[in-house]
Design an enzyme around this catalytic site. Sequence first.
Site, PDB file in Angstrom:
ATOM      1  CG  ASP A  59      -2.155  -0.862   1.038  1.00 53.64           C
ATOM      2  OD1 ASP A  59      -2.998  -0.514   0.200  1.00 53.64           O
ATOM      3  OD2 ASP A  59      -2.268  -1.889   1.726  1.00 53.64           O
ATOM      4  CG  ASP A  60       0.781   3.813   2.722  1.00 46.73           C
ATOM      5  OD1 ASP A  60      -0.433   3.840   2.480  1.00 46.73           O
ATOM      6  OD2 ASP A  60       1.242   3.802   3.876  1.00 46.73           O
ATOM      7  CG  HIS A  61       5.466   5.752  -0.392  1.00 44.88           C
ATOM      8  ND1 HIS A  61       4.993   5.781   0.904  1.00 44.88           N
ATOM      9  CD2 HIS A  61       5.669   7.041  -0.742  1.00 44.88           C
ATOM     10  CE1 HIS A  61       4.934   7.036   1.321  1.00 44.88           C
ATOM     11  NE2 HIS A  61       5.329   7.829   0.339  1.00 44.88           N
TER      12      HIS A  61
END
Length: 727
Positions: A316-318
């Site tokens: 997730d995220d980056h």
Amino acid sequence: MRNKTKGFFTLPGEAGYEDLTLELAQKWGADVIRDSDGTALSEKILSSDYDIYSTLCLVRSDNSWAKANRDKLQQNFLMSDPVVATENVLIIDLLKGYFREQFEVNFNDDPKKWWQVFDRTTGQEISEENWEFDKEAGTVTIINTTKWHKYTVNFLAYRIWEAISMYNHITNNWGDREHLMPIDPIYPETQDFMLSYLDKWLQDHPHTNVVRFTSMFYNFCWLWGDDPNLKHRYSDWASYDFSVSPYAITQFEKETGIKITSEDFINNGLLNNTHNVPSEKIRAWMDYVNKFVTTFGGELVDLVHKYGKKAYVFYDDHWVGIEPYSPRFKDFNFDGIIKCVFNAFEARKCAGVKGVETHELRLHPYLFPTGLSGEPTFKAGGNPTKDAKDFWMKIRRALLRAPVQRIGLGGYLHLVEDFPDFVDYIEELANEFRMLRGLHDNDKPYTVPGKVAVLTCWGNLRSWICSGHMHEHPEVALNHVNEALAGLPLDVEYISFDGIRANGIPEDVKVIINCGILDSAWSGGDNWKDPSVVSAITEWVAQGGGFIGIEEPSATIYSSQYFQLSHILGVDRETGRTLSKNKYNYQPCTSHFIMEDTTETLDFGTDIDNIYVIDGKTDVLAHECGSIRVAAREFVNGRGVYASGFKFSPENTRMLFRAILWASGAEKELDCWTTDNVKTECAYFPASNKLVVINNGSDSETTIVKNSKGESINITLKPYAIEIIDA
């Protein structure tokens, strides 16, 4: 087998709450303690008898370096809000409407080279001599404009507040804490800094057993606004829009020979969201970024391994550029992957990743005061126990079908102190997970013979996902189809139109599902104008395959049909082009295998309307106001099924399962290892001869399962209960 009441659980610790951390580690059976964004682990926790996960986000790890090297900050293209010209000169405020704490216009890289200005009424680009920029004012002035035409500017912007840190900061009210800025590893200087920083970090963290990268480099595209009624202007979980810089574009052009401009990313203001069919240029850009992220990311992982530690990555995220379902993913040499999950298809997405030893689910609710939508969680008015139970009921279905090795929580542990019922429920949940995990040891649950293939533009690259979480796009029917499939006894894979063109339809596929609206990446868009695709699927169905279409399958404005596979589906859609064509006067079917468990009025959420029967060979299974909702049709030796929509529910899930069995001619598979009560589900593990039955609801349920000998097994389940039976 390891002690079933201990292990496989990651607990978020917190300095200042050492006694609580160690007490809950014992109660929940944790074997790992982790830190979270905004927390630290004290020496007492680090020296305790637990493995330590340490989170690390290298792109925001050293703000002093970022501030000293602002030209190495991450960038993206933005499009100014459209402005209508009322005179022959127009001034556009570039960042108007955007959250100015997130973005800063990049005037360092020549705007005349990298920016573009458009008359969006005509679609034409404005020549350079007709516009100028004002660095001090943050504006662009356009001359010789045409009155009453709309104009926009594509411009480069630095991201001066990293998106996930910004979200955590604002959500948790961190006040005047410094805003963290994301640096871009595409530059050799940044790579040298990151390797040096990581090397020292590893030396300074001797207690760390696992480095949990959060994640690699580029976050999904998340544009914030300054209007409280439009706080989040744009969000796409799989968009590559945050991976852009003039340096990267220059390197990309040298490597591929492909010239790419701001408009290729802005895409008429649509950007390149995952729901749209990707252009060849964008697919090439994604491949370039994936190659870079894998190559440099692999160097970082190698350094972690050099220090005798394991490397996990957060899915997730980056995560952009990591692509866990790409062939390159194995080249990272990650030891594990962690996915935050709300529901079943996300759990399957994590479980299905190859090339890592450990798959771990980060459960919800996060230990934050509020949830993702701002609703109260661990604060007055919140009910985190109910939230946790609801999420677990969704996730548990998937864990019957595919194993993961670990689960855990994230956030601020002290918030649970006021919610003792939550503390008790997580103990129960953790023990239930360990029990489920053990079932998969040297065993696999029974599945119906043959594969079900979901056909999209993305294919395997976007297995088990459309874009983001279910609650972000509940209107996307394929999210609901994925959710239903995630807990069914089926072997599911994801195929693409390019794959069909290159290699045909895999021999072991028995049913193809195509679900989506016109021109979406999920339905297929212009791929349905390709006669090689249409004829390949037509021949395959004629030879005995099954095709299930949902919403606007095979739809494109082309030829005399709207659904290019209307001859298989038995229906088409009236879009206004064939109003003068009289429609067949059908008689609805009174009974059909597909609908036998459907006792309530169908609820598909959002239906596609104006669906009509093409001839008398189509069986109409459900209709409303003259529009077909469910239909079935024989086609030579194969079968087609149509549904005007789909929304995840127990009855709809059973209807989909029945449709798959009918389309593949495998109706008898329903006679064993299936619960007769749709509010319950089961999985049979043949090696251990164990039958697992779950109640997905808040009421007690009784259900019957027939084994392979036709013998009935009667089970009564308490609300949300699970039973394991010798079959």
